[in-house]
Motif scaffolding. Structure first.
Motif, PDB file in Angstrom:
ATOM      1  N   ALA A 180      10.717  12.173 -10.606  1.00 32.61           N
ATOM      2  CA  ALA A 180      10.579  13.547 -10.135  1.00 32.61           C
ATOM      3  C   ALA A 180      11.926  14.194  -9.865  1.00 32.61           C
ATOM      4  N   ILE A 181      11.945  15.490 -10.085  1.00 37.08           N
ATOM      5  CA  ILE A 181      13.084  16.297  -9.665  1.00 37.08           C
ATOM      6  C   ILE A 181      12.540  17.447  -8.832  1.00 37.08           C
ATOM      7  N   MET A 182      13.082  17.597  -7.659  1.00 34.33           N
ATOM      8  CA  MET A 182      12.606  18.665  -6.804  1.00 34.33           C
ATOM      9  C   MET A 182      13.712  19.706  -6.694  1.00 34.33           C
ATOM     10  N   ARG A 183      13.260  20.950  -6.696  1.00 28.84           N
ATOM     11  CA  ARG A 183      14.226  22.019  -6.544  1.00 28.84           C
ATOM     12  C   ARG A 183      13.661  22.975  -5.499  1.00 28.84           C
ATOM     13  N   GLY A 194      19.893  35.453   0.723  1.00 32.69           N
ATOM     14  CA  GLY A 194      20.321  35.482   2.118  1.00 32.69           C
ATOM     15  C   GLY A 194      20.420  34.107   2.742  1.00 32.69           C
ATOM     16  N   PHE A 195      19.710  33.188   2.193  1.00 34.53           N
ATOM     17  CA  PHE A 195      19.840  31.818   2.708  1.00 34.53           C
ATOM     18  C   PHE A 195      19.574  30.833   1.581  1.00 34.53           C
ATOM     19  N   ARG A 196      19.947  29.598   1.835  1.00 38.17           N
ATOM     20  CA  ARG A 196      19.712  28.587   0.794  1.00 38.17           C
ATOM     21  C   ARG A 196      19.633  27.202   1.419  1.00 38.17           C
ATOM     22  N   ALA A 197      19.066  26.326   0.635  1.00 36.41           N
ATOM     23  CA  ALA A 197      18.953  24.934   1.095  1.00 36.41           C
ATOM     24  C   ALA A 197      20.318  24.283   0.988  1.00 36.41           C
ATOM     25  N   THR A 198      20.760  23.661   2.075  1.00 30.39           N
ATOM     26  CA  THR A 198      22.096  23.073   2.046  1.00 30.39           C
ATOM     27  C   THR A 198      22.091  21.569   2.188  1.00 30.39           C
ATOM     28  N   ASP A 199      21.067  21.057   2.797  1.00 31.29           N
ATOM     29  CA  ASP A 199      21.108  19.604   2.978  1.00 31.29           C
ATOM     30  C   ASP A 199      19.697  19.032   2.877  1.00 31.29           C
ATOM     31  N   PHE A 200      19.650  17.826   2.378  1.00 29.03           N
ATOM     32  CA  PHE A 200      18.357  17.187   2.123  1.00 29.03           C
ATOM     33  C   PHE A 200      18.351  15.784   2.715  1.00 29.03           C
ATOM     34  N   PHE A 201      17.242  15.410   3.311  1.00 26.86           N
ATOM     35  CA  PHE A 201      17.100  14.054   3.861  1.00 26.86           C
ATOM     36  C   PHE A 201      15.807  13.461   3.334  1.00 26.86           C
ATOM     37  N   GLY A 202      15.870  12.189   2.983  1.00 29.55           N
ATOM     38  CA  GLY A 202      14.643  11.542   2.528  1.00 29.55           C
ATOM     39  C   GLY A 202      14.944  10.451   1.524  1.00 29.55           C
ATOM     40  N   GLY A 203      13.914   9.963   0.867  1.00 30.30           N
ATOM     41  CA  GLY A 203      14.099   8.914  -0.124  1.00 30.30           C
ATOM     42  C   GLY A 203      14.515   9.526  -1.432  1.00 30.30           C
ATOM     43  N   LEU A 237      17.895  11.064  -4.132  1.00 26.94           N
ATOM     44  CA  LEU A 237      19.254  10.897  -4.617  1.00 26.94           C
ATOM     45  C   LEU A 237      19.686  12.237  -5.194  1.00 26.94           C
ATOM     46  N   MET A 238      20.897  12.639  -4.911  1.00 25.17           N
ATOM     47  CA  MET A 238      21.338  13.921  -5.447  1.00 25.17           C
ATOM     48  C   MET A 238      22.645  13.768  -6.188  1.00 25.17           C
ATOM     49  N   ASN A 239      22.625  14.209  -7.449  1.00 31.22           N
ATOM     50  CA  ASN A 239      23.842  14.149  -8.244  1.00 31.22           C
ATOM     51  C   ASN A 239      24.576  15.479  -8.228  1.00 31.22           C
ATOM     52  N   ASN A 240      23.867  16.518  -7.798  1.00 33.33           N
ATOM     53  CA  ASN A 240      24.550  17.787  -7.586  1.00 33.33           C
ATOM     54  C   ASN A 240      23.983  18.380  -6.303  1.00 33.33           C
ATOM     55  N   THR A 241      24.296  19.616  -6.011  1.00 32.78           N
ATOM     56  CA  THR A 241      23.909  20.121  -4.698  1.00 32.78           C
ATOM     57  C   THR A 241      22.505  20.709  -4.679  1.00 32.78           C
ATOM     58  N   THR A 242      21.871  20.820  -5.835  1.00 32.43           N
ATOM     59  CA  THR A 242      20.563  21.478  -5.823  1.00 32.43           C
ATOM     60  C   THR A 242      19.410  20.595  -6.269  1.00 32.43           C
ATOM     61  N   ASP A 243      19.654  19.696  -7.185  1.00 34.20           N
ATOM     62  CA  ASP A 243      18.539  18.923  -7.732  1.00 34.20           C
ATOM     63  C   ASP A 243      18.296  17.675  -6.905  1.00 34.20           C
ATOM     64  N   VAL A 244      17.100  17.608  -6.354  1.00 38.14           N
ATOM     65  CA  VAL A 244      16.728  16.428  -5.575  1.00 38.14           C
ATOM     66  C   VAL A 244      16.022  15.479  -6.525  1.00 38.14           C
ATOM     67  N   GLU A 245      16.648  14.353  -6.796  1.00 35.06           N
ATOM     68  CA  GLU A 245      16.048  13.426  -7.745  1.00 35.06           C
ATOM     69  C   GLU A 245      15.327  12.315  -7.013  1.00 35.06           C
ATOM     70  N   MET A 246      14.146  12.017  -7.492  1.00 34.67           N
ATOM     71  CA  MET A 246      13.355  10.968  -6.881  1.00 34.67           C
ATOM     72  C   MET A 246      12.742  10.127  -7.976  1.00 34.67           C
ATOM     73  N   ALA A 247      12.990   8.820  -7.930  1.00 30.66           N
ATOM     74  CA  ALA A 247      12.384   7.962  -8.940  1.00 30.66           C
ATOM     75  C   ALA A 247      10.869   8.047  -8.819  1.00 30.66           C
ATOM     76  N   ALA A 248      10.425   8.194  -7.599  1.00 25.52           N
ATOM     77  CA  ALA A 248       8.989   8.373  -7.382  1.00 25.52           C
ATOM     78  C   ALA A 248       8.828   9.033  -6.037  1.00 25.52           C
ATOM     79  N   ILE A 249       7.714   9.711  -5.873  1.00 32.84           N
ATOM     80  CA  ILE A 249       7.411  10.250  -4.557  1.00 32.84           C
ATOM     81  C   ILE A 249       5.915  10.118  -4.340  1.00 32.84           C
ATOM     82  N   ASP A 250       5.564   9.487  -3.221  1.00 29.62           N
ATOM     83  CA  ASP A 250       4.142   9.273  -2.984  1.00 29.62           C
ATOM     84  C   ASP A 250       3.667  10.180  -1.861  1.00 29.62           C
ATOM     85  N   CYS A 251       2.391  10.018  -1.539  1.00 22.37           N
ATOM     86  CA  CYS A 251       1.749  10.960  -0.631  1.00 22.37           C
ATOM     87  C   CYS A 251       2.277  10.849   0.796  1.00 22.37           C
TER      88      CYS A 251
END
Lengths: 749, 940
Positions: free
Chosen positions: B597-600, B606-615, B617-631
């Motif tokens: 999965a890739i989450m964006r 006026g505002f933007r997402a600046t930081d992400f926490f969770g399971g 991995l981020m290779n750039n500042t916007t794309d949240v990469e997840m090998a998998a994400i469950d419920c």
């Protein structure tokens, strides 16, 4: 003259030895002027049904540097119980048990077992190969140890001892591993791994962890048959435009490492079955991109074969290790394209293994060849021996210059080793890891006796060949052959020497030298060298008036020699044109190990003619022999060609052979087939069998071999009824001879 | 208030605002549209003000208010007065709480109150609390708890007179009360998401959510539903602006599942500029020919195939026919452009990788796993319409070498392939390794039967770990499919291989600046391995069975970064832990999951997402990469201002997750949420949600643990808490005495939760908690959703002895304090990881009989993790309650039976989070005082 021929034949029968010269020039200087070196072809394990092994240790000369074996040439003082060594003249005491015996041969202590490693490849005709392998299992003695390694993209070492789930150890096909790493990874460095299922283990029978991979045939026969049965094509997908990945280099490396760690110095065969070139990892010969073809001679000459050097180095390293362990590597390569024999050749060449090249595992060529490996001799033993060392001892006047054949040097520098090397030199001992009754080495000598130290009249030079080997019955045996030849002074006895010239042996020995050179030198250089030798020989032994080519004559004992050289020049051993590098390697491999008769066939194929004019007769290997009303049978060793002349072919097409009134025609057609069958039965490896006719595309096999006495160039023969013109620019034997004569009589040379 | 240390760490990077600089907002309480009470109402009620201003009250207990007594008395009927006369465990502070009366509910403001004002004496020695509601129809001034809650009688009974005056715990804000109030007002109702910026019910409240244009709070919860218009405001308030996104949250069966939109080959309609997906925030104009993007304001042409006329109010005629126009959450079928290498993905695969070293064989684990897998694999997740699961399975066993198995359906026997080259591991086979379970069932069963025997005599102690993951990842890579590895591992990987670890557990580092090292992986092998895994859609779920230190910080890194789950069973014992493990395994195999999965997260201008926490991995500042994400996995996203926000347009968030379904379909899951914006701080404070705030604080602090000394982190948390409250006090609350502690209603329970967070073993080391356990908990929290983190930090404590066996309702929870326990009582405590059944020494025998089927307290065998099934209402009811609590929780909770005054009680007491910790960590009351002091300092 007949006496010499008989003598030569007798000697060959008895000792398996043929010398280029049967009377030896007694001084170094003279010997070098003889052009053809003093050399012999030795068939160490020539089958001698009349020679029972002697059941005790050989008696050795007590001089530490000599250690020659007591032999019939030794002077024996029966009363004093002394014998004099004929090599170093040391006087030796007989051991107490001796009363006086002339010839000695010894059995050796028992060694564990002999083992075979089998080893295979996934290919389309995998099924055929599987059948062959399963068949081979039934031919092996029940206590022979076998193992199985399969490879493709990966290399799998199959564990044969396990029950239930079949296990295999898998290695990456791209990573070269040291023997230590392999043994670590296979768990051979520790006592049996605990992973094994608990089962009753007889410790005396299974001293090594290696038992997981190498098991006696009788124990795992079923297991292995199942395993072979379940083998599938390499399960990795091969994308279009790619070659399948084949990790031959690593597979071989693992097999070598496995045996190295488990059965060093015990006879063992690694049998490599491959259906294509190594395409990855160490030893890769070609990349997996199909659009880039495998190297050709052209590429090699242009230094365009990017993997060749590295791959060759890899296989050479493996071959040397294998040889050091006394094991041998066979290569069975069946594919339509090249499989990398050029790079891998040393594996078979240095270890005395077999090399078999075919189009498919599903051909009788492969199947029967493979079956023939397991044929047995009159005692019911396999015709194979392992881990042999050949020790050559010479009397003082001679030194050893080298050997050419399926052997590696053991680097034993004794007093009888010459500084001049011919072939693999610098040693008096060689190792032959695998050999059969036809394996033949060319051994080259140097006469070192100085001109001013004449040998007394009637003096004889002696050579002793001591071959230690492991018989296929697992016994260690020693075969000792001691031969002696008269010395002769060239000045006074040139005729003698001349008469004792064995032109057949000489041709083969020279050819071996030429082929040996060809492996490292440019083709044209080798040809020039051969030509020069031939001219010098003719100058030395021909009878002629200076500057008068027509006066040139050669005596009977030399008469065939130029012809051999002519065909040798044209042979695939020296000519790479029209041959792939693999084919050249294959031909050279066999040339370097076959006995004299076979070697001669290779140099100058035999041509038989069948017609209504009389019984089958050998005819000249010449285009003039190709006649419309003849059937020709040509044996080039690698090919058996049956060629129907134009008329015969038409008759057959008309179906005369099926008419009862033309039964004789049917017999005529059948006769060469029967004869060919006979050759096919005996030959190893199985030759390619070609049945063709006038105008057939396969007729090229015949046309390329015959002497092009009639070509489109020599107009006088064009259109005449005497044979078939060959479309070639090659020189004919006649032209060759004319040139030879001219050069031989020329004083400028 | 030094925050320099945090500057490097994004969650804390908000600069220090000057509180005093911003003008007070006394007069502006909420915007006009809001139904808030007039300003005047903010003024403290007369009588209270009088007492409250008694910051200067003379020391000494004031006479307890009769009202308060009456209150307590009234409740004493329901909750028998309880005392804990036993010797206090470690320090006598605990005993000082003991005499307090249980029950708190009625001392709290009415449910409708919007603000609770708690007044504290400025001196700790003389604290008084007043809590009153100042607005709302139910005013309920009577609910005030009186200052100086020092009930003379009981306190004196407990022993010598108290040297200090303490607050009445019943008078300070109670989380239970807040939860119950919300439940009472909103539970069971339909919550429609049609209004921008409305605050959803609490996570603890059950209700039916109807998607009417904004994403359900099950998917997204925000720390505040009203963003400040300017960054200055945000800095002033220091309230984190964050959203906790759980994109695959389970939807209960009574709510409608996500609609799937398929636009065929043309794919989803997206804004040309910012690439936001078509959603209710797009404004159609020019008769429907164009639309204006709600995020970047770009005007786009409507693609011809998508054209529709507008109605009289400018809405498309098909507004209600298209989920993407009318719903907050929906899914798109992705086209090939959204696939790796433009090829449709293959269905995912599960690879089971079993450690067959000596310890796992010996404790029977290997046998158990193999045995149970046979049935569990029957239930591989599948799409509803499919007959059988598309997921393929593969098997690997390992110790210091790896064994792959060929289980191709046409084989009579499985085949084992041993890979000993762990230095550079590779996959020995492709065909036959990953198979359809149904097709290869007999071969797989054959294999699972044989594995335990095969290694029965193994005495191999050493294991590898990184090569195991590598092997699984390579296998998926070779098969060109995403997937999940289930690794069953037990020991520190000490065998010679990449990722080899050594025992580096060093208690001496605790409470030093180097403590962070304990949370960092030992080698960077795992980090790069995790990157590879994510790049190939390989998620790693790790089941750990440690009997000693195994370095969870290192081993857990890959599971964490690849969206996997880490399960840990200390000293696994077959008869005790079997069920917990099997439940976890079953649940993990069956749970809903998306792969590769890739989450964006897109936001309006006026505002933007600046930081992400969770399971993630981020290779750039916007794309949240997840090998998998469950419920069960949530990603917490922090927002920052770029510019000013407008009150009209609000703050819009669109979270798009591109993923591969369990059947190998590529899809986009879109969640849209609109928030309000306001230039009034009061609006901001009104719209906060404490549970989400704590989730954010926990994750940002636990992330900071890797880089910062714990002491600094704790300080910052306390300071920020104080700051947020001080800002409210200064700008929103009506003027009152400095000694009063005034909490915004929405943050009433922030202090107690914050204290729980501060006391968590990750932030506060305790000698009996192992390094591994701390690393484990740190990791768990990082992926938690709001509901899970709420329960985790403030456990649920249920009285069982008052159970109404006729009711199916859960009993009302009590506050997590020892003072709420009674020796005649039985209590059930759960925090999402553990469950305890605490038995008072004088527990009613009929209950004991009913639950345990033994005659008395003394007969109870505490060596059990499952309650016996006794055929009576008590047993049934209790087990049902436990079932309800367990339901929806990602981890199976292991039940521990705790008898009062027996040794295991010590463990249980750690979860009584309102009390002072046995080994440190202040009590709720103490913390409140501390915060108050901080606030006072800030205000001065």
């Amino acid at each position: 003259m007949a006496t010499y021929l008989e003598f030569i034949q007798q000697n060959e029968e008895r000792d398996g030895v043929r010398f280029s010269w049967n009377v030896w020039p007694s001084s170094r200087l003279e010997a070098t002027r003889m052009v053809v070196p003093l050399a012999c072809l030795l068939t160490p394990l020539k089958e001698r049904p009349d020679l029972p092994p002697v059941q005790y240790e050989p008696v050795l000369c007590s001089r530490p540097t000599c250690k020659a074996v007591l032999n019939p040439l030794c002077q024996v003082d029966y009363r004093a119980k002394l014998w004099a060594c004929n090599f170093c003249f040391q006087r030796n005491q007989f051991p107490p048990a001796y009363g006086g015996i002339s010839e000695v041969n010894q059995p050796a202590e028992l060694m564990p077992q002999f083992s075979t490693i089998e080893y295979m490849i996934q290919e389309d005709d995998l099924q055929a190969l599987k059948e062959s392998l399963q068949m081979s299992l039934s031919l092996l003695p029940p206590d022979a140890l076998v193992g199985l390694i399969t490879f493709g993209r990966m290399v799998q070492v199959h564990e044969l001892s396990c029950e239930g789930i079949s296990k295999s150890y898998v290695f990456r096909g791209t990573k070269d591993l040291t023997a230590k790493q392999i043994q670590d990874m296979l768990g051979l460095t520790k006592p049996a791994m605990p992973m094994q299922q608990a089962r009753p283990v007889q410790p005396q029978e299974h001293p090594f962890a290696s038992t997981r991979f190498l098991q006696p045939v009788h124990k795992i026969d079923m297991n292995l048959t199942d395993l072979l049965g379940e083998l599938q094509r390499d399960p990795w997908p091969v994308t279009q435009g790619k070659r399948p990945l084949r990790s031959t280099g690593v597979a071989l490396s693992i097999a070598v490492g496995l045996l190295e760690g488990t059965f060093p110095n015990t006879g063992a065969r690694i049998m490599l079955f491959t259906g294509g070139p190594p395409t990855q990892g160490p030893g890769m010969v070609v990349g997996d991109e199909l659009k880039i073809p495998i190297r050709s001679w052209h590429d090699i000459e242009k230094d365009n074969a990017r993997f060749m050097k590295k791959a060759t180095k890899h296989y050479e390293m493996l071959a040397n290790r294998t040889a050091a362990n006394g094991h041998c590597i066979d290569i069975y390569a069946c594919a339509l394209d090249q499989t990398g024999l050029l790079e891998m050749k040393c594996c078979a060449n240095l270890t005395g293994g077999y090399m078999v090249m075919g189009d498919s595992f599903n051909t009788s060529l492969f199947k029967q060849t493979f079956q023939r490996i397991f044929t047995k001799d009159f005692n019911g033993d396999f015709r194979m021996a392992f881990g042999a060392t050949l020790d050559v001892k010479t009397s003082r006047e001679l030194k050893i210059a080298g050997a050419i054949g399926p052997c590696v040097s053991l680097n034993v520098k004794g007093p009888c080793v010459s500084e001049n090397e011919l072939g693999v030199g610098g040693t008096s001992q060689w190792k032959i890891c695998g050999l059969d009754p036809t394996s033949t080495l060319g051994i080259y000598f140097e006469v070192v006796n100085q001109h001013n130290a004449p040998i007394p009249q009637g003096g004889r030079g002696a050579i002793q060949f001591v071959t230690h080997y492991q018989h296929s019955s697992t016994q260690r045996r020693i075969r000792v052959t001691t031969i002696a030849r008269n010395w002769a002074d060239v000045q006074s006895q040139l005729r003698h020497i001349e008469a004792a010239f064995d032109q057949e042996a000489a041709a083969v020995l020279m050819a071996r030298l030429g082929v040996f050179r060809a492996e490292s030198e440019e083709g044209p250089d080798v040809l020039r060298w051969l030509d020069r030798q031939l001219i010098r020989l003719c100058q030395k032994f021909g009878q002629y008036n200076k500057e008068d080519p027509t006066s040139f004559r050669l005596s009977d004992s030399f008469s065939l020699y130029p012809q051999f050289m002519f065909h040798l020049r044209r042979s695939p051993f020296l000519q790479v044109f029209n041959n792939s590098p693999d084919e050249s390697s294959y031909y050279r491999h066999h040339f370097a190990r076959q006995d004299l008769t076979q070697s001669l066939i290779m140099i100058q194929p035999i041509l038989y003619s069948y017609s209504f004019h009389g019984p089958p007769e050998p005819v000249l290997l010449d285009s003039s022999s190709i006649l419309a009303d003849r059937i020709l049978l040509m044996d080039t060793f690698f090919q058996i060609v049956i060629y129907l002349g134009e008329t015969i072919a038409q008759w057959r097409k008309a179906g005369y052979q099926d008419m009862p009134e033309y039964e004789n025609f049917k017999h005529l057609l059948q006769a060469p087939l029967d004869d060919a069958q006979e050759i096919l039965q005996a030959r190893f490896p199985m030759p390619r069998y070609i049945n063709t006719e006038h105008g057939g595309s396969q007729a090229r096999f015949l046309l390329s071999k015959v002497n092009p006495s009639q070509t489109h160039n020599n107009l006088y023969a064009w259109g005449q009824e005497t044979g078939a013109p060959i479309l070639t620019d090659d020189v004919s034997l006649q032209v060759f001879m004319d040139h030879l004569k001219k050069l031989a009589v020329s004083s400028a040379c | 208030m030094s925050q320099q240390g945090y500057v490097a760490t994004p969650p804390y990077s908000q600069p220090q605002p000057g509180i005093g600089l911003s003008p007070p907002h006394y007069g502006h309480y909420g915007d006009p549209s809001h139904t808030a009470s007039p300003t005047g109402m903010m003024k403290p009620a007369g009588p209270l003000g009088v007492t409250a201003t008694g910051g200067m009250l003379p020391p000494g207990p004031p006479p307890p208010g009769p009202h308060q007594f009456g209150q307590n008395g009234a409740h004493a009927a329901g909750h028998p007065q309880q005392r804990f006369p036993g010797p206090p465990p470690v320090n006598n502070v605990a005993s000082s709480y003991a005499p307090y009366q249980p029950s708190a509910q009625s001392s709290y403001p009415s449910p409708m109150s919007t603000s609770s004002v708690t007044q504290l004496g400025s001196q700790l020695s003389a604290m008084q609390i007043n809590s009153y509601a100042n607005s709302g129809p139910q005013m309920a001034g009577a609910q005030l708890s009186y200052p100086g809650g020092f009930p003379g009688g009981p306190a004196q009974l407990a022993g010598p007179p108290q040297p200090q005056k303490k607050l009445d715990p019943d008078s300070i804000p109670s989380p239970i009360q807040v939860i119950e109030n919300d439940r009472a007002s909103r539970g069971g109702q339909v919550y429609a998401t049609n209004t921008r910026g409305q605050i959803p019910p609490l996570v603890t409240t059950d209700c039916i959510i109807q998607d009417q244009g904004n994403a359900s709070p099950r998917f997204i919860r925000c720390t505040t539903y009203c963003f400040p218009c300017t960054s200055d405001m945000a800095k002033q308030a220091q309230i984190p602006l964050a959203a906790v996104i759980k994109p695959f949250a389970t939807i209960p069966s009574n709510e409608s599942p996500l609609y799937l939109v398929n636009h065929g080959e043309s794919g989803p309609v997206r804004c040309n500029r910012c690439k936001a997906y078509m959603c209710p925030f797009m404004q159609f104009i020019e008769g429907g020919r164009r639309y204006q993007c709600g995020f970047c304001n770009c005007v786009n042409d409507v693609p011809p195939f998508y054209f529709q006329h507008l109605d009289h109010i400018g809405r498309r005629l098909d507004h209600y026919e298209k989920p993407e126009l009318s719903l907050g959450s929906y899914e798109y079928v992705a086209t090939l452009d959204y696939c790796r290498k433009n090829k449709p993905p293959n269905p995912p695969a599960f690879i089971f990788m079993i450690d067959v070293s000596y310890s796992n064989i010996k404790n029977g684990l290997v046998k158990l796993i193999c045995e149970e897998l046979k049935t569990m694999l029957e239930k591989l997740p599948k799409e509803e319409q499919e007959e059988m699961s598309a997921i393929r399975v593969g098997f690997i066993t390992y110790n210091k070498v790896l064994h792959f198995f060929n289980v191709k359906s046409n084989l009579a026997q499985p085949q084992m392939m041993v890979v000993t080259d762990v230095g550079e591991v590779f996959v020995p086979l492709l065909d036959g390794f990953l198979v359809n379970y149904q097709e290869s069932q007999s071969v797989i069963h054959n294999l699972l039967d044989q594995i335990p025997d095969m290694f029965a005599d193994s005495n191999e102690n050493e294991t590898v770990f990184a090569p195991v993951i590598q092997a699984g990842m390579e296998a998926l890579k070779a098969a060109d499919c995403p997937g999940k590895l289930f690794i069953f591992h037990s020991s520190l990987p000490t065998a010679e291989a990449p990722g080899k670890l050594k025992n580096r557990d060093d208690k001496k580092l605790v409470n030093t600046d180097k403590e962070k090292i304990l949370f960092q992986p030992q080698t960077n092998v795992y980090d790069s391995l995790a990157k590879d895994c994510v790049a190939h859609g390989c998620s790693v779920t790790l089941f750990l069975f440690p009997s000693q230190y195994v370095d969870v910080a290192s081993l857990g890194l890959v599971p964490q970064l690849t969206g996997g789950t880490l399960y840990k069973y200390n000293n696994f014992q077959m008869h005790l832990d079997r069920q917990q493990f099997l439940n976890d395994l079953r649940n993990d195999i069956e749970k809903k999951i998306g792969f590769d999965a890739i989450m964006r997260v897109r936001t309006s201008t006026g505002f933007r997402a600046t930081d992400f926490f969770g399971g993630i991995l981020m290779n750039n500042t916007t794309d949240v990469e997840m090998a998998a994400i469950d419920c069960d996995k949530a990603v917490t996203v922090e927002f920052k201002h770029d510019d000013k926000l407008s009150e009209d347009t609000g703050a819009l968030i669109q979270c798009a997750v591109l993923y591969t379904t369990i059947s190998g379909q590529r899809r986009l899951r879109i969640h849209n949420l609109g928030l309000n914006c306001s230039s009034q701080l009061a609006d901001l404070y009104k719209s906060c949600e404490t549970d989400a705030l704590i989730n954010f604080f926990a994750k940002s602090a636990f992330k900071a643990v890797l880089h910062q000394p714990l002491k600094v982190i704790r300080e910052i948390l306390v300071n920020q808490t104080a700051h947020m409250l001080a800002c409210y006090r200064k700008n929103c609350a009506s003027p009152s005495a400095a000694s009063q502690l005034i909490l915004p209603d929405s943050m009433k329970v922030l202090p107690v939760y914050m204290n729980c967070l501060l006391k968590n073993c990750v932030l506060l080391s305790r000698p009996e908690i192992s390094t591994d356990e701390r690393a484990y908990q740190r990791q768990l929290v990082m992926t938690m959703g709001v509901a899970d983190s709420q329960l985790f930090f403030y456990p649920q404590l249920l009285p069982i002895h008052t159970l109404d066996v006729k009711s199916t309702m859960l009993p009302a929870a009590v506050r997590c304090s020892e003072s709420r326990l009674s020796e005649e009582g039985i209590f059930l405590l759960a925090n999402g990881l553990h469950m305890f059944l605490w038995l008072g020494v004088s527990s009613p025998p009929e209950l004991i009989q009913g639950i345990f089927n033994v005659p008395s307290f003394a007969h109870i065998n505490t060596d059990m993790t499952l309650l016996p099934e006794v055929g009576n209402p008590y047993s049934q009811q209790l087990r049902m309650i436990m079932g309800i609590i367990q339901q929806k929780r990602p981890y199976s909770m292991k039940l521990t039976i705790v008898k009062q005054r027996e040794q295991p009680e010590m463990v249980f007491r750690q979860f009584l989070v309102e009390d002072k910790g046995l080994y440190g960590g202040s009590s709720y009351v103490d913390f409140l005082c501390c915060v108050h002091k901080e606030i006072c300092q800030l205000l001065n």
